[in-house]
Write a protein that holds these residues in place. Structure first.
Motif, PDB file in Angstrom:
ATOM      1  N   THR A  73       9.588   3.203  -4.619  1.00 15.24           N
ATOM      2  CA  THR A  73       9.932   3.919  -3.603  1.00 15.24           C
ATOM      3  C   THR A  73       8.822   4.040  -2.493  1.00 15.24           C
ATOM      4  N   GLY A  74       7.336   3.536  -2.777  1.00 12.86           N
ATOM      5  CA  GLY A  74       6.551   3.379  -1.708  1.00 12.86           C
ATOM      6  C   GLY A  74       5.814   4.640  -1.797  1.00 12.86           C
ATOM      7  N   ALA A  75       6.056   5.771  -2.547  1.00 17.86           N
ATOM      8  CA  ALA A  75       5.465   7.046  -2.395  1.00 17.86           C
ATOM      9  C   ALA A  75       3.959   6.991  -2.826  1.00 17.86           C
ATOM     10  N   VAL A  76       3.421   7.706  -1.900  1.00 20.24           N
ATOM     11  CA  VAL A  76       1.937   7.580  -1.931  1.00 20.24           C
ATOM     12  C   VAL A  76       1.403   9.085  -1.469  1.00 20.24           C
ATOM     13  N   ILE A  77       0.078   9.171  -2.159  1.00 24.25           N
ATOM     14  CA  ILE A  77      -0.417  10.476  -2.028  1.00 24.25           C
ATOM     15  C   ILE A  77      -1.881  10.471  -1.426  1.00 24.25           C
ATOM     16  N   GLY A  78      -2.684  11.469  -0.904  1.00 26.98           N
ATOM     17  CA  GLY A  78      -4.173  11.199  -0.470  1.00 26.98           C
ATOM     18  C   GLY A  78      -4.923  11.111  -1.854  1.00 26.98           C
ATOM     19  N   PRO A  79      -6.065  10.081  -1.786  1.00 24.90           N
ATOM     20  CA  PRO A  79      -6.701  10.051  -2.897  1.00 24.90           C
ATOM     21  C   PRO A  79      -7.613  11.119  -3.509  1.00 24.90           C
ATOM     22  N   ASN A  80      -7.739  12.063  -2.583  1.00 23.85           N
ATOM     23  CA  ASN A  80      -8.331  13.456  -3.141  1.00 23.85           C
ATOM     24  C   ASN A  80      -7.682  13.973  -4.522  1.00 23.85           C
ATOM     25  N   ILE A  83      -2.979   6.490  -2.482  1.00 21.86           N
ATOM     26  CA  ILE A  83      -2.583   5.961  -3.768  1.00 21.86           C
ATOM     27  C   ILE A  83      -1.461   6.191  -4.220  1.00 21.86           C
ATOM     28  N   PRO A  84      -0.854   5.636  -5.206  1.00 20.50           N
ATOM     29  CA  PRO A  84       0.526   5.949  -5.703  1.00 20.50           C
ATOM     30  C   PRO A  84       0.582   7.281  -6.278  1.00 20.50           C
ATOM     31  N   GLU A  85       1.548   8.199  -5.645  1.00 14.70           N
ATOM     32  CA  GLU A  85       1.630   9.427  -6.189  1.00 14.70           C
ATOM     33  C   GLU A  85       1.775   9.621  -7.539  1.00 14.70           C
ATOM     34  N   THR A  86       2.421   8.674  -8.376  1.00 16.52           N
ATOM     35  CA  THR A  86       2.504   8.668  -9.784  1.00 16.52           C
ATOM     36  C   THR A  86       1.002   8.470 -10.387  1.00 16.52           C
ATOM     37  N   ASP A  87       0.037   7.891  -9.864  1.00  9.76           N
ATOM     38  CA  ASP A  87      -1.147   7.847 -10.582  1.00  9.76           C
ATOM     39  C   ASP A  87      -1.771   9.352 -10.798  1.00  9.76           C
ATOM     40  N   ALA A  88      -1.667  10.242  -9.578  1.00 16.58           N
ATOM     41  CA  ALA A  88      -2.233  11.488  -9.355  1.00 16.58           C
ATOM     42  C   ALA A  88      -1.418  12.481 -10.331  1.00 16.58           C
ATOM     43  N   MET A  89      -0.024  12.119 -10.217  1.00 15.11           N
ATOM     44  CA  MET A  89       0.882  12.877 -11.311  1.00 15.11           C
ATOM     45  C   MET A  89       0.624  13.010 -12.629  1.00 15.11           C
ATOM     46  N   ARG A  90       0.238  11.366 -13.269  1.00 12.22           N
ATOM     47  CA  ARG A  90      -0.091  11.382 -14.507  1.00 12.22           C
ATOM     48  C   ARG A  90      -1.442  12.163 -14.696  1.00 12.22           C
ATOM     49  N   LEU A  91      -2.540  11.701 -13.809  1.00 19.95           N
ATOM     50  CA  LEU A  91      -3.841  12.261 -14.609  1.00 19.95           C
ATOM     51  C   LEU A  91      -3.949  13.802 -14.403  1.00 19.95           C
ATOM     52  N   HIS A  92      -3.031  14.627 -13.381  1.00 22.31           N
ATOM     53  CA  HIS A  92      -3.005  15.929 -13.870  1.00 22.31           C
ATOM     54  C   HIS A  92      -2.197  16.486 -14.963  1.00 22.31           C
ATOM     55  N   GLN A  93      -1.205  15.928 -15.162  1.00 23.49           N
ATOM     56  CA  GLN A  93      -0.552  16.048 -16.444  1.00 23.49           C
ATOM     57  C   GLN A  93      -1.307  15.875 -17.701  1.00 23.49           C
ATOM     58  N   VAL A  94      -2.081  14.846 -17.800  1.00 17.63           N
ATOM     59  CA  VAL A  94      -3.013  14.550 -18.958  1.00 17.63           C
ATOM     60  C   VAL A  94      -3.838  15.484 -18.926  1.00 17.63           C
ATOM     61  N   LEU A  95      -4.515  16.156 -17.971  1.00 16.90           N
ATOM     62  CA  LEU A  95      -5.449  17.129 -17.683  1.00 16.90           C
ATOM     63  C   LEU A  95      -4.613  18.659 -18.429  1.00 16.90           C
ATOM     64  N   ARG A  96      -3.563  18.965 -17.918  1.00 19.13           N
ATOM     65  CA  ARG A  96      -2.984  19.956 -18.345  1.00 19.13           C
ATOM     66  C   ARG A  96      -2.188  19.901 -19.817  1.00 19.13           C
ATOM     67  N   ARG A  97      -2.226  18.563 -20.511  1.00 22.37           N
ATOM     68  CA  ARG A  97      -1.908  18.579 -21.830  1.00 22.37           C
ATOM     69  C   ARG A  97      -3.097  18.671 -22.689  1.00 22.37           C
ATOM     70  N   GLU A  98      -4.211  18.017 -22.330  1.00 25.40           N
ATOM     71  CA  GLU A  98      -5.319  17.730 -23.174  1.00 25.40           C
ATOM     72  C   GLU A  98      -6.251  19.095 -22.790  1.00 25.40           C
ATOM     73  N   GLU A  99      -6.337  19.812 -21.671  1.00 24.13           N
ATOM     74  CA  GLU A  99      -7.125  20.970 -21.523  1.00 24.13           C
ATOM     75  C   GLU A  99      -6.244  21.992 -21.157  1.00 24.13           C
ATOM     76  N   PRO A 100      -5.311  22.713 -21.830  1.00 24.39           N
ATOM     77  CA  PRO A 100      -4.511  23.696 -21.148  1.00 24.39           C
ATOM     78  C   PRO A 100      -5.043  25.037 -20.648  1.00 24.39           C
ATOM     79  N   GLU A 101      -6.149  25.411 -21.398  1.00 24.59           N
ATOM     80  CA  GLU A 101      -7.113  26.551 -21.141  1.00 24.59           C
ATOM     81  C   GLU A 101      -7.721  26.250 -19.780  1.00 24.59           C
ATOM     82  N   LEU A 102      -8.550  25.167 -19.604  1.00 26.84           N
ATOM     83  CA  LEU A 102      -9.358  24.953 -18.504  1.00 26.84           C
ATOM     84  C   LEU A 102      -8.541  24.196 -17.235  1.00 26.84           C
ATOM     85  N   ALA A 103      -7.706  23.698 -17.661  1.00 20.77           N
ATOM     86  CA  ALA A 103      -6.804  23.030 -16.578  1.00 20.77           C
ATOM     87  C   ALA A 103      -6.704  23.754 -15.213  1.00 20.77           C
TER      88      ALA A 103
END
Length: 199
Positions: free
Chosen positions: A7-14, A51-71
């Motif tokens: 899709t060419g979907a991108v998001i800011g690197p921050n 950057i590809p938005e899917t990269d950001a999506m996956r990292l945020h999802q990993v954080l929520r899964r691995e650290e649900p209290e601190l995320a």
């Protein structure tokens, strides 16, 4: 091939870069490397391009899964630092001076218009809409796409908006996600900015 490649979907690197120091704070460099690997990110962005938005999506999802209290706290801190980066590097000093000098209502109107103009940097392929100078929507928000939750998940976005409004509109401004596409069937995340009434 990733969805972003199609899709060419991108998001800011921050969306990634400001999250990494927060992860390092709780688990060191090893924890950062572990979460990046789990998210399938093997080349950390250098901040010079979108950057590809899917990269950001996956990292945020990993954080929520691995650290649900601190995320929520870590994502909010990353959002605050993202806003600080925007203030330091993306909004000219003269524009900031003008916004700060305006009455809060006019400043909010001008800031919300500027946010909408650059929405692709934080909403990616999501559809951003200004409902009013104090309320925003992101339909199909990529940061939480495919997730399900009983509570709002978009702490990063909410804190980006809160910090920008605190600095440029009024120091008492806060932002809360009042509905999240992870919890609602309509696929829309809604954010409300409020400020304390002057006593």
């Amino acid at each position: 091939m990733s969805e972003a490649a199609h899709t060419g979907a991108v998001i800011g690197p921050n969306a990634i870069l400001q999250l990494l120091p927060q992860i390092e704070r709780i688990g060191g460099e090893e924890r950062v490397a572990q979460m990046l690997a789990q998210a399938g990110i093997f080349d950390v962005p250098d901040g010079s391009h979108m950057i590809p938005e899917t990269d950001a999506m996956r990292l945020h999802q990993v954080l929520r899964r691995e650290e649900p209290e601190l995320a929520p706290q870590l994502a909010a801190k990353a959002g605050r630092e993202t806003a600080n980066y925007i203030l330091a590097h993306r909004i000219p000093n003269l524009a900031q001076y003008v916004l700060k000098a305006l009455p809060a209502g006019l400043a909010a109107r001008a800031l919300s218009a500027a946010i909408a103009k650059h929405a692709w940097t934080f909403a990616g392929s999501g559809n951003f809409r200004v409902v009013s100078p104090w309320r925003f929507e992101i339909a199909q928000n990529p940061i939480v796409r495919g997730e399900h939750s009983d509570t709002p998940l978009c702490h990063w976005h909410a804190e980006v908006f809160a910090r920008l409004y605190q600095v440029l509109v009024h120091p008492s401004c806060t932002c809360r996600e009042i509905s999240c596409c992870a919890a609602q069937s309509d696929g829309v995340c809604t954010f409300a900015v409020t400020r304390a009434l002057v006593r």
